[in-house]
Scaffold this active site. Structure first.
Site, PDB file in Angstrom:
ATOM      1  N   ASP A  16      32.842 108.622  10.262  1.00  0.00           N
ATOM      2  CA  ASP A  16      33.991 109.408   9.642  1.00  0.00           C
ATOM      3  C   ASP A  16      34.158 110.582  10.539  1.00  0.00           C
ATOM      4  OD1 ASP A  16      35.908 110.574   7.838  1.00  0.00           O
ATOM      5  OD2 ASP A  16      34.241 111.851   7.290  1.00  0.00           O
ATOM      6  N   SER A  17      35.202 111.504  10.218  1.00  0.00           N
ATOM      7  CA  SER A  17      35.248 112.820  11.106  1.00  0.00           C
ATOM      8  C   SER A  17      34.173 113.690  10.937  1.00  0.00           C
ATOM      9  CB  SER A  17      36.341 113.299  11.124  1.00  0.00           C
ATOM     10  OG  SER A  17      36.627 113.814   9.620  1.00  0.00           O
ATOM     11  N   CYS A  79      36.900 106.641   7.041  1.00  0.00           N
ATOM     12  CA  CYS A  79      37.853 107.659   7.302  1.00  0.00           C
ATOM     13  C   CYS A  79      39.303 107.178   7.088  1.00  0.00           C
ATOM     14  CB  CYS A  79      37.574 108.181   8.671  1.00  0.00           C
ATOM     15  SG  CYS A  79      38.781 109.497   9.310  1.00  0.00           S
ATOM     16  N   GLU A 159      33.714 120.374   4.753  1.00  0.00           N
ATOM     17  CA  GLU A 159      32.608 120.550   5.644  1.00  0.00           C
ATOM     18  C   GLU A 159      31.980 121.914   5.702  1.00  0.00           C
ATOM     19  OE1 GLU A 159      32.227 118.654   8.897  1.00  0.00           O
ATOM     20  OE2 GLU A 159      33.051 116.902   7.662  1.00  0.00           O
ATOM     21  N   CYS A 191      41.168 110.694   1.302  1.00  0.00           N
ATOM     22  CA  CYS A 191      40.611 111.106   2.451  1.00  0.00           C
ATOM     23  C   CYS A 191      39.043 111.110   1.850  1.00  0.00           C
ATOM     24  CB  CYS A 191      40.962 112.644   2.661  1.00  0.00           C
ATOM     25  SG  CYS A 191      39.908 113.405   3.918  1.00  0.00           S
ATOM     26  N   HIS A 193      36.825 112.753   2.481  1.00  0.00           N
ATOM     27  CA  HIS A 193      36.281 114.125   2.102  1.00  0.00           C
ATOM     28  C   HIS A 193      36.313 114.681   0.805  1.00  0.00           C
ATOM     29  CE1 HIS A 193      35.691 114.638   6.616  1.00  0.00           C
ATOM     30  NE2 HIS A 193      35.069 115.767   6.463  1.00  0.00           N
TER      31      HIS A 193
HETATM   32  N1  DGL Z   1      37.408 112.010   5.900  1.00  0.00           N
HETATM   33  C1  DGL Z   1      38.599 111.556   6.647  1.00  0.00           C
HETATM   34  C2  DGL Z   1      39.613 110.967   5.954  1.00  0.00           C
HETATM   35  O1  DGL Z   1      39.331 110.143   5.040  1.00  0.00           O
HETATM   36  C3  DGL Z   1      39.175 112.898   7.868  1.00  0.00           C
HETATM   37  C4  DGL Z   1      39.534 114.173   7.360  1.00  0.00           C
HETATM   38  C5  DGL Z   1      39.725 115.009   8.743  1.00  0.00           C
HETATM   39  O2  DGL Z   1      38.951 114.909   9.654  1.00  0.00           O
HETATM   40  O3  DGL Z   1      40.839 115.381   8.745  1.00  0.00           O
HETATM   41  O4  DGL Z   1      40.862 111.072   6.346  1.00  0.00           O
END
Ligand code: DGL
Length: 278
Positions: A16-17, A79, A159, A191, A193
């Site tokens: 993931d990011s 992600c 984050e 997302c 996150h």
């Molecule tokens: N967690 C990621 C997603 O599911 C990326 C969030 C990001 O880095 O902008 O889209």
């Protein structure tokens, strides 16, 4: 050990990011407790969701190449942004089963809605790609109304570890007001996150709105995909406990602290990676 045993004992790679993919890892650990995993969180280059298509593809391919060096048996793109923009490129190069997070989330939303009004929240890049919209539309009858909303600040809050504080609460109320007004009964957390902020999102939407977090479905899909490829859960070895290794492109210590707080257990091994090398 036969070559087949060796392959099925290889770890699952997840990226993931940043911290968001831990929501998927957690569910994989729950559903596939004997599987080893290697996780890469690209916190040093997050967010992905504000980047261009080409940059997201470049980052996602580097993440994959790093994980392939660990001889992983399958790759989970934990992600949505990378799934929306780089799935084809990753699949073309990976040479192993690749799982993504959008299809399972869209399916769960289509099954959950009762009033035919579905909300999708995600990063700007995911929303702009229209991938979720198309996925949900193909799975639902005509007449279903879909509202999309980008919530870029949620990634920074996640984050930062600001999962349940007042600022997170106020940002959630502001972003989600149009969806609340639209009377949706189902909200896709598009997302990985966002499940970190589940509590404040749920408070802002009210108890009658079902929140769809695709992690459960993704873990289920991973299990069946592995079984189909003959790479399913390895035969148990006496005393074996699954090994979970973590890598990040930012501070390993910070990742250990925040990741551990989210997973509610100590992250024993976290290492920093120079991801631009891949
Ligand atoms: N967690 C990621 C997603 O599911 C990326 C969030 C990001 O880095 O902008 O889209």
């Amino acid at each position: 050990m036969t070559p087949d045993d060796a392959s099925s004992r290889a770890p699952i790679g997840i990226f993931d990011s940043g911290l968001g993919g831990l929501t998927v890892l957690q569910e994989i650990e729950r559903q596939l407790p004997d599987e080893d995993t290697v996780y890469f969180g690209d916190s040093g280059r997050a967010p992905y969701g504000t980047k261009s298509h080409d940059t997201i593809v470049k980052f996602a391919l580097q993440d994959m190449r790093f994980l392939l060096e660990h001889r992983i048996k399958a790759l989970v793109i934990a992600c949505n942004t990378a799934s929306a923009h780089a799935f084809d490129e990753i699949r073309a190069e990976a040479g192993i089963p690749v799982l993504e997070v959008i299809g399972p989330g869209a399916m769960a939303a289509a099954q959950a809605t009762r009033n035919g009004r579905i909300g999708i929240i995600g990063t700007q890049a995911t929303v702009d790609s229209g991938v979720y919209l198309r996925a949900v539309e193909t799975l639902t009858p005509l007449g279903v109304v879909i509202h999309q909303q980008a919530c870029p600040l949620f990634v920074g809050l996640a984050e930062e570890g600001w999962w349940e504080n007042d600022i997170a609460r106020r940002v959630a109320v502001e972003y989600l007001a149009p969806l609340r007004k639209a009377g949706i009964d189902t909200l896709v957390l598009g997302c990985t996150h966002y499940p970190l902020l589940k509590k404040v999102i749920s408070e802002a939407m009210g108890p009658s709105v079902a929140l769809i977090d695709s992690a459960t479905e993704v873990a289920r899909a991973t299990r069946s995909r592995l079984a189909l490829a003959g790479l399913g859960e390895p035969p148990r070895v006496e005393g074996h406990t699954a090994r979970h290794v973590f890598y990040t492109s930012d501070s390993a210590e910070r990742f250990r602290q925040l990741g551990g707080a989210f997973l509610r257990k100590e992250i024993a091994e976290a290492h920093k990676v120079e991801i631009e090398r891949f």
